[in-house]
Design an enzyme around this catalytic site. Structure first.
Site, short mmCIF file in Angstrom:
data_model
loop_
_atom_site.label_atom_id
_atom_site.label_comp_id
_atom_site.label_asym_id
_atom_site.label_seq_id
_atom_site.Cartn_x
_atom_site.Cartn_y
_atom_site.Cartn_z
N CYS A 1 -45.63 -14.83 88.18
CA CYS A 1 -46.54 -14.03 87.36
C CYS A 1 -46.36 -14.33 85.87
CB CYS A 1 -46.34 -12.54 87.66
SG CYS A 1 -44.62 -12.02 87.66
N1 LIG Z 1 -44.46 -8.48 93.11
C1 LIG Z 1 -44.97 -9.40 92.30
O1 LIG Z 1 -45.60 -9.10 91.24
C2 LIG Z 1 -44.82 -10.85 92.62
C3 LIG Z 1 -44.03 -11.29 93.68
N2 LIG Z 1 -43.95 -12.63 93.93
C4 LIG Z 1 -43.09 -13.17 95.00
O2 LIG Z 1 -43.64 -12.89 96.27
C5 LIG Z 1 -42.59 -12.75 97.21
C6 LIG Z 1 -42.69 -11.37 97.83
O3 LIG Z 1 -42.49 -10.42 96.77
P1 LIG Z 1 -42.88 -8.90 96.91
O4 LIG Z 1 -44.08 -8.77 97.74
O5 LIG Z 1 -42.87 -8.37 95.54
O6 LIG Z 1 -41.58 -8.37 97.71
P2 LIG Z 1 -41.42 -7.08 98.64
O7 LIG Z 1 -39.96 -6.81 98.67
O8 LIG Z 1 -42.35 -6.02 98.20
O9 LIG Z 1 -41.90 -7.61 100.06
C7 LIG Z 1 -41.22 -8.63 100.77
C8 LIG Z 1 -41.52 -8.49 102.25
O10 LIG Z 1 -40.85 -9.55 102.94
C9 LIG Z 1 -40.07 -8.97 104.00
N3 LIG Z 1 -38.89 -9.78 104.25
C10 LIG Z 1 -37.78 -9.90 103.50
N4 LIG Z 1 -36.91 -10.76 104.06
C11 LIG Z 1 -37.49 -11.21 105.20
C12 LIG Z 1 -37.10 -12.11 106.22
N5 LIG Z 1 -35.93 -12.75 106.18
N6 LIG Z 1 -37.96 -12.34 107.24
C13 LIG Z 1 -39.16 -11.72 107.29
N7 LIG Z 1 -39.59 -10.82 106.36
C14 LIG Z 1 -38.76 -10.59 105.32
C15 LIG Z 1 -39.69 -7.61 103.47
O11 LIG Z 1 -39.27 -6.77 104.50
P3 LIG Z 1 -38.18 -5.62 104.25
O12 LIG Z 1 -38.95 -4.42 103.85
O13 LIG Z 1 -37.50 -5.48 105.56
O14 LIG Z 1 -37.25 -6.10 103.18
C16 LIG Z 1 -40.99 -7.17 102.82
O15 LIG Z 1 -41.91 -6.67 103.75
C17 LIG Z 1 -41.27 -12.93 96.47
O16 LIG Z 1 -40.82 -14.25 96.59
C18 LIG Z 1 -41.67 -12.60 95.05
O17 LIG Z 1 -40.78 -13.20 94.17
C19 LIG Z 1 -44.67 -13.52 93.20
C20 LIG Z 1 -45.44 -13.14 92.14
C21 LIG Z 1 -45.51 -11.76 91.73
C1 LIG Z 2 -40.68 -7.14 87.08
C2 LIG Z 2 -39.95 -8.17 87.91
O1 LIG Z 2 -38.85 -7.94 88.38
N1 LIG Z 2 -40.56 -9.33 88.07
C3 LIG Z 2 -40.00 -10.39 88.86
C4 LIG Z 2 -40.91 -11.57 88.88
C5 LIG Z 2 -42.15 -11.37 89.66
C6 LIG Z 2 -42.72 -12.70 90.10
O2 LIG Z 2 -43.50 -13.41 89.55
O3 LIG Z 2 -42.12 -13.09 91.16
P1 LIG Z 2 -41.70 -14.49 91.68
O4 LIG Z 2 -41.33 -15.45 90.67
O5 LIG Z 2 -40.52 -14.14 92.50
O6 LIG Z 2 -42.77 -14.99 92.46
C7 LIG Z 2 -38.66 -10.88 88.29
O7 LIG Z 2 -38.49 -10.88 87.09
O8 LIG Z 2 -37.88 -11.39 89.09
#
Ligand SMILES: NC(=O)C1=CN([C@@H]2O[C@H](COP(=O)(O)OP(=O)(O)OC[C@H]3O[C@@H](n4cnc5c(N)ncnc54)[C@H](OP(=O)(O)O)[C@@H]3O)[C@@H](O)[C@H]2O)C=CC1
Ligand SMILES: CC(=O)N[C@@H](CCC(=O)OP(=O)(O)O)C(=O)O
Length: 309
Positions: A116
């Protein structure tokens, strides 16, 4: 025929938002696991191998594992994690960042979704490097604020449940203080910088939205480029597409404050060039939804390119 899509991590923050965006589409058949089965390796493996495209919304190690589980099945991937963003075998999923990138994404088997903060920073920096305005060894600093959903389910709980043992009480906090945030390598490589940027992210008490600030000094840029030239380079770079908007200079000049949540709920990004003409200083600001163009919106954009939607 409908493309078969499996969102591994569909019950997490990013996964749920992708599912919502795809739910009503008739050109997509979603494969799905019950929440209780989300970590069941055998069930995940079956769907990872059956899907035309798997979208990984998992922690980094689990994303690497998912790719291994589908080995040999021909599944195409969009990985939302940090695991593959500087991997030369993966295409970087930021269609507007590079000429020809949308075509590369459309044809790829492996697409890595940008981070992000990286989306904001690269969105500002890459066009200036390509235009020859920003020296690749410029000592870039990046300061940013994100909505707390950027920290996934855990941070959402810490911010929203003030009875939790590990609650976060602060209305705003800076972090990644050792200056080793996981997005730095990606920002360097995908912007084309040779000097490591000083990146300080922070989080505010709002769920979605993000501002990424990059201050620049004309005196240290090629040809001492003024803010008007920087703005022109951004406008030229983003002309002909609808997702990244370069705000007009007079509009930025008339803006008193920029709300970090202004783009929440959208999949677009706004870029501002702020400053006073003639001062030789400028602050470039990217405004986006961390879960929109910063994650789930970008994943759906990449999916659409890959299935020719
Ligand atoms: N949130 C954001 O703004 C952004 C996030 N991302 C990236 O996207 C990815 C997901 O992030 P986010 O959605 O925020 O994370 P969350 O913690 O909200 O969701 C992750 C999901 O993956 C599941 N999970 C974790 N470990 C495993 C595993 N070993 N096998 C199967 N399922 C698993 C979790 O289950 P459980 O509840 O059991 O832990 C949960 O449902 C990350 O890599 C993050 O860095 C990228 C850009 C922005
Ligand atoms: C507020 C906050 O904690 N933000 C996350 C980044 C969110 C994101 O872009 O996630 P990925 O790079 O994992 O896809 C962090 O700094 O780790």
């Amino acid at each position: 025929m409908a493309a078969t899509i499996f969102i591994d991590g569909e019950h997490g923050t990013t996964g749920l938002q992708i599912r919502d965006r795809l739910a009503a589409r008739s050109d997509i058949a979603l494969l799905s696991l019950a929440e209780a089965d989300r970590r069941d390796m055998d069930k995940r493996t079956a769907l990872l191998r059956e899907a035309d495209i798997a979208i990984l919304c998992l922690p980094d190690d689990a994303a690497r594992e998912a790719v291994r589980l589908a080995d040999g099945a021909g599944t195409r991937f969009i990985d939302a994690s940090t695991a593959h963003r500087t991997d030369p075998d993966w295409v970087y999923g930021f269609a507007e960042a590079e000429p020809g990138q949308a075509t590369r994404i459309a044809e790829a088997q492996f697409v890595s979704n940008p981070g992000c903060y990286s989306t904001g920073a690269i969105g500002l920096l890459r066009p200036l490097v390509l235009a020859g305005i920003l020296p690749v060894d410029y000592p870039v600093t990046i300061n940013a604020v994100s909505g707390y959903s950027g920290g996934g389910k855990q941070m959402i709980r810490q911010m929203e449940d003030q009875a939790a043992d590990d609650r976060i009480a602060a209305p705003f906090f800076a972090y990644a203080l050792p200056l080793r945030h996981k997005h730095v390598p990606e920002i360097m490589e995908r912007s084309g910088l040779t000097a490591r940027p000083v990146f300080t992210p922070s989080v505010g008490r709002f769920a979605q939205g993000m501002l990424v600030n990059v201050p620049l000094l004309s005196a240290h840029m090629n040809d001492h480029a003024p803010m008007e030239r920087v703005h022109e380079a951004l406008e030229n770079h983003y002309s002909g597409q609808t997702i990244v908007e370069v705000v007009e200079l007079d509009q930025s000049a008339a803006t008193v404050r920029i709300d970090a949540t202004e783009m929440a709920g959208t999949d677009r990004m706004k870029l501002y060039v702020c400053g006073t003409p003639g001062d030789g200083q400028m602050n470039l600001i990217a405004s986006l939804d961390n879960l929109g163009k910063g994650a789930s919106g970008a994943a759906v954009q990449n999916l659409d390119l890959m299935i020719g939607a």
